[in-house]
Motif scaffolding. Structure first.
Motif, PDB file in Angstrom:
ATOM      1  N   LEU A 161       0.839  -1.194   0.000  1.00 19.31           N
ATOM      2  CA  LEU A 161       0.000   0.000   0.000  1.00 19.31           C
ATOM      3  C   LEU A 161       0.873   1.242   0.000  1.00 19.31           C
ATOM      4  N   ALA A 162       0.449   2.275  -0.703  1.00 18.32           N
ATOM      5  CA  ALA A 162       1.157   3.549  -0.745  1.00 18.32           C
ATOM      6  C   ALA A 162       0.165   4.664  -0.490  1.00 18.32           C
ATOM      7  N   THR A 163       0.523   5.575   0.410  1.00 18.13           N
ATOM      8  CA  THR A 163      -0.367   6.675   0.748  1.00 18.13           C
ATOM      9  C   THR A 163       0.437   7.863   1.229  1.00 18.13           C
ATOM     10  N   ASN A 164      -0.141   9.044   1.037  1.00 16.88           N
ATOM     11  CA  ASN A 164       0.456  10.264   1.572  1.00 16.88           C
ATOM     12  C   ASN A 164      -0.091  10.593   2.963  1.00 16.88           C
ATOM     13  N   ARG A 165      -1.183   9.930   3.350  1.00 21.62           N
ATOM     14  CA  ARG A 165      -1.842  10.206   4.641  1.00 21.62           C
ATOM     15  C   ARG A 165      -2.119   8.879   5.341  1.00 21.62           C
ATOM     16  N   PRO A 166      -1.136   8.315   5.994  1.00 18.34           N
ATOM     17  CA  PRO A 166      -1.331   7.001   6.634  1.00 18.34           C
ATOM     18  C   PRO A 166      -2.344   7.039   7.767  1.00 18.34           C
ATOM     19  N   GLY A 167      -2.599   8.192   8.378  1.00 21.01           N
ATOM     20  CA  GLY A 167      -3.552   8.265   9.479  1.00 21.01           C
ATOM     21  C   GLY A 167      -4.983   8.084   9.048  1.00 21.01           C
ATOM     22  N   ASP A 168      -5.285   8.226   7.750  1.00 21.00           N
ATOM     23  CA  ASP A 168      -6.652   8.076   7.274  1.00 21.00           C
ATOM     24  C   ASP A 168      -7.041   6.628   7.003  1.00 21.00           C
ATOM     25  N   LEU A 169      -6.080   5.695   7.064  1.00 21.80           N
ATOM     26  CA  LEU A 169      -6.386   4.301   6.757  1.00 21.80           C
ATOM     27  C   LEU A 169      -7.227   3.685   7.870  1.00 21.80           C
ATOM     28  N   ASP A 170      -8.059   2.723   7.493  1.00 19.10           N
ATOM     29  CA  ASP A 170      -8.885   2.011   8.465  1.00 19.10           C
ATOM     30  C   ASP A 170      -7.992   1.185   9.389  1.00 19.10           C
ATOM     31  N   SER A 171      -8.406   1.049  10.600  1.00 18.50           N
ATOM     32  CA  SER A 171      -7.592   0.307  11.573  1.00 18.50           C
ATOM     33  C   SER A 171      -7.430  -1.153  11.173  1.00 18.50           C
ATOM     34  N   ALA A 172      -8.455  -1.743  10.534  1.00 14.01           N
ATOM     35  CA  ALA A 172      -8.338  -3.131  10.080  1.00 14.01           C
ATOM     36  C   ALA A 172      -7.313  -3.256   8.965  1.00 14.01           C
ATOM     37  N   VAL A 173      -7.228  -2.229   8.106  1.00 13.66           N
ATOM     38  CA  VAL A 173      -6.211  -2.240   7.045  1.00 13.66           C
ATOM     39  C   VAL A 173      -4.823  -2.129   7.656  1.00 13.66           C
ATOM     40  N   ALA A 174      -4.654  -1.232   8.638  1.00 10.13           N
ATOM     41  CA  ALA A 174      -3.349  -1.106   9.295  1.00 10.13           C
ATOM     42  C   ALA A 174      -2.949  -2.403   9.987  1.00 10.13           C
ATOM     43  N   ASP A 175      -3.963  -3.184  10.460  1.00 14.19           N
ATOM     44  CA  ASP A 175      -3.651  -4.451  11.113  1.00 14.19           C
ATOM     45  C   ASP A 175      -3.120  -5.480  10.121  1.00 14.19           C
ATOM     46  N   ARG A 176      -3.491  -5.363   8.838  1.00 14.92           N
ATOM     47  CA  ARG A 176      -2.989  -6.308   7.817  1.00 14.92           C
ATOM     48  C   ARG A 176      -1.547  -6.015   7.416  1.00 14.92           C
ATOM     49  N   VAL A 177      -1.001  -4.842   7.780  1.00 11.63           N
ATOM     50  CA  VAL A 177       0.341  -4.429   7.350  1.00 11.63           C
ATOM     51  C   VAL A 177       1.378  -5.001   8.305  1.00 11.63           C
ATOM     52  N   ASP A 178       2.451  -5.612   7.732  1.00  3.74           N
ATOM     53  CA  ASP A 178       3.525  -6.193   8.536  1.00  3.74           C
ATOM     54  C   ASP A 178       4.762  -5.302   8.576  1.00  3.74           C
ATOM     55  N   GLU A 179       5.021  -4.557   7.501  1.00  2.08           N
ATOM     56  CA  GLU A 179       6.191  -3.691   7.434  1.00  2.08           C
ATOM     57  C   GLU A 179       5.730  -2.292   7.034  1.00  2.08           C
ATOM     58  N   VAL A 180       6.230  -1.288   7.735  1.00  2.00           N
ATOM     59  CA  VAL A 180       5.896   0.114   7.443  1.00  2.00           C
ATOM     60  C   VAL A 180       7.192   0.845   7.112  1.00  2.00           C
ATOM     61  N   LEU A 181       7.259   1.447   5.917  1.00  7.30           N
ATOM     62  CA  LEU A 181       8.463   2.150   5.458  1.00  7.30           C
ATOM     63  C   LEU A 181       8.098   3.593   5.140  1.00  7.30           C
ATOM     64  N   GLU A 182       8.868   4.505   5.684  1.00  9.28           N
ATOM     65  CA  GLU A 182       8.665   5.926   5.410  1.00  9.28           C
ATOM     66  C   GLU A 182       9.614   6.386   4.311  1.00  9.28           C
ATOM     67  N   PHE A 183       9.079   7.117   3.349  1.00  5.28           N
ATOM     68  CA  PHE A 183       9.862   7.662   2.234  1.00  5.28           C
ATOM     69  C   PHE A 183       9.950   9.168   2.415  1.00  5.28           C
TER      70      PHE A 183
END
Length: 642
Positions: free
Chosen positions: A506-528
């Motif tokens: 997933l790629a986004t400019n606003r990670p805070g707007d993602l649903d909490s269930a979607v954030a739970d599916r993410v295993d690695e978070v990389l900041e660019f």
């Protein structure tokens, strides 16, 4: 009759040519060769030319000599045009005769005979020239021999004279009082000196005479060569004229024959086609009359046409239905914007085979890191580690890990995902979150179709969703439609368990707007983050090479060569590393996409110049106004930090 006229024409032309050549030879050179020169006998001149009145003698001596004209038809130069008139008349008769070709062959044979005679005379002239050269060498040898003998004789006399002087000096020493002997010796010495001087003068005169003789021989040889060249030029000219006239006549005859043949052939073809068209229309008219007059045939014809139209329509609609079914089963989902697999299963394999045959290999597979992606060193090392881990996970048939890329726009998230898939050996597919909302109630079906298509990949699939916050935002938002909630639920359902087939990126400019269930599916978070000064310097170097140095005329097509002007290659002057480092320092806050647009603006400015040259002044000017434009954009967006 034509042969006689041709023989007369040839005789007249030969007489005119002989007369002209004889006059040229008698006027240009001192040699009087038979067949090439003629001389008039002064004794045969009439008394009116030899005896002149005294009053006109001075005037005629000062005026230029005039040629005598005894024949009133000839010109003042002695040229008789009657022969040429007879020749022109004979040529007209030859052209109107059926024996023209034989006449020209006879003329050609006579011309070849004349050429043989000219060649024989040239060989005789060369033999005479060789004989003259031999005589000249013989004269030179005799003169040199006489000079050597004279010098030897002079040396002998000088030796005898010196011996006599020595003997007389001995006698003078014995008898010093004999004054008469000394006077006699002085007399003899003066006499011998005069003799030696006379001998030297004679030798000088002989050398001068030898040189004058040699110069005369050289002048005669040059004159002879000029005459020979003039004869050859005249021969070539006459031969060329005769050949040109023969070829022109033959071409005219062949052109008339070809024209008649073409006219006859065109008439025959026209008559054949007219007959075929008339026959075809007769058959068609007969068939139509038979159908219209017979009611049974008319019913059968109308029924056949109707059945044919129904069959065509049924076949077209059936093919369309079958193709839509095949496209739904085997084709690429409509949500996919870009993929390495191709639209159909066989298209991806074909493209990979073609790229292998062409020798094109991605930079990530050739050991060059992430190709055009330039990131912060810690972030790049982490992505490389993630790519190696994904490749090993696929090798050991373990579940894949989902990743989230977030950061400002233009920082290389999409490019990094593409290179991550290539480096880990996976297929990749790219979609955007904004394409889901317009689908409405079809969004759930398309999401399931997308995941079903991804599971068919034998290599594994990296599904990259750009702008994920467009449809994966919080479900309690008031503006979120029911169709969007259903699409989000469908994606959560398909990603509820760890998958061995699909890596969700997933790629986004606003990670805070993602649903909490979607954030739970993410295993690695990389900041660019935005690139630093060192990364900006590398990006400037990269895009300078891509947009400026490598930009130039490609291999033009035929249309480009005919209708477009030739492209110019950009010349770089004064753009050094120090200048690029200065630009990197000024472009603080620029993303990778903005730096690429900056270099594209530099390229456009260079193409807008007259000489297509990039120098430091133009580069600085473009950087300055792009920096000012960036600051103005930040002010308009309300993100300027003061």
């Amino acid at each position: 009759m034509a042969q006689k006229c041709a023989i007369g024409l040839i005789s007249a032309l030969a007489a005119s040519a002989s007369l002209a050549q004889s006059k040229v030879a008698s006027a240009d050179g001192p040699f009087n060769l038979s067949g090439f020169s003629t001389s008039a006998n002064p004794q045969q001149q009439p008394p009116s030319q030899t005896q002149k009145p005294p009053s006109t003698a001075a005037e005629e001596s000062s005026a230029p000599p005039r040629a005598r004209n005894d024949n009133p038809r000839t010109s003042s130069g002695g040229f008789d045009p009657e022969a040429l008139e007879r020749g022109a008349k004979a040529l007209k008769e030859i052209n109107n005769s059926s024996y023209a070709k034989k006449v020209f062959e006879s003329i050609k044979q006579q011309e070849e005979t004349k050429q043989t005679e000219f060649a024989t005379k040239a060989q005789e002239f060369k033999a005479m020239q060789a004989q003259a050269e031999t005589e000249r060498h013989k004269v030179i040898y005799d003169e040199q021999k006489k000079l050597a003998q004279h010098q030897a004789q002079t040396k002998s006399q000088m030796a005898r004279y010196e011996d006599d002087l020595a003997r007389k000096r001995m006698q003078a020493c014995n008898s010093q009082n004999n004054f008469s002997t000394l006077a006699e010796n002085e007399f003899h010495r003066a006499r011998n000196q005069e003799l030696v001087k006379m001998q030297e003068d004679s030798a000088i005169r002989q050398e001068q005479a030898r040189r004058a003789t040699e110069e005369q021989i050289q002048a005669q040889r040059r004159q002879t060569e000029r005459e020979k060249a003039e004869i050859e030029r005249e021969t070539i000219r006459v031969k060329a004229i005769a050949e040109a006239e023969g070829r022109a006549h033959e071409a005219r005859l062949a052109e008339d024959v070809n024209r008649r043949m073409l006219v006859d052939r065109a008439n025959a073809e026209r008559e054949k086609w007219v007959a075929a068209i008339n026959t075809t229309f007769d058959h068609i008219g007969g068939g139509l009359r038979a159908i219209l007059t017979d009611q049974n045939k008319l019913v059968v014809a109308v029924g056949g046409v109707t059945a044919l139209a129904a069959g065509i329509y049924t076949t077209r609609e059936g093919a369309r239905v079958i193709w839509s079914y095949v496209d739904r089963i085997l084709g690429q989902p409509s949500l996919i914007r870009e993929s390495s697999r191709g639209k159909y299963p066989w298209s991806g394999s074909l493209s990979r085979v073609m790229s292998t045959l062409r020798g094109k290999e991605p930079a990530s597979k050739s050991g060059q890191g992430f190709g055009d992606v330039i990131l912060h060193p810690p972030l790049q090392r982490r992505i490389e580690h993630l790519a190696n881990a994904t490749a090993n996970t696929k090798l050991h048939q373990a579940p894949f890990r989902n990743v989230l890329f977030y950061g400002p726009p233009g920082t290389g998230k999409t490019m990094a995902a593409r290179e991550l898939a290539r480096k880990s050996g996976l297929d990749y597919a790219l979609m955007t979150g904004g394409d889901v909302a317009p689908l409405g109630s079809q969004a759930v079906t398309k999401i399931h179709q997308l995941f079903d298509w991804g599971k068919k990949s034998k290599r594994g699939l990296l599904l990259f969703i750009d702008e994920a916050d467009a449809f994966l935002c919080e479900r309690n938002k008031t503006y979120m439609s029911e169709a969007q909630r259903s699409a989000l639920n469908a994606l959560l359902f398909r990603t509820g368990d760890q998958s061995k087939d699909i890596v969700l990126a997933l790629a986004t400019n606003r990670p805070g707007d993602l649903d909490s269930a979607v954030a739970d599916r993410v295993d690695e978070v990389l900041e660019f983050p935005l690139p630093g000064e060192e990364e900006r310097f590398k990006l400037l170097n990269l895009y300078l090479e891509k947009y400026i140095a490598e930009a130039g005329p490609k291999k033009p097509s035929l249309f480009d060569r005919l209708f477009k002007k030739e492209q110019q290659k950009i010349e770089i002057k004064g753009v050094t590393e120090e200048l690029l480092k200065e630009a990197a320092a000024k472009t603080e806050g620029f993303s990778g996409r903005e730096i690429a647009k900056l270099m594209a603006s530099v390229q456009a400015a260079v193409y807008g110049s007259e000489d297509c040259v990039l120098d430091s002044v133009l580069f600085r000017e473009v950087v300055e106004y792009k920096v000012a434009e960036h600051q103005q954009r930040r002010k308009l967006a309300g993100t300027d930090s003061k």
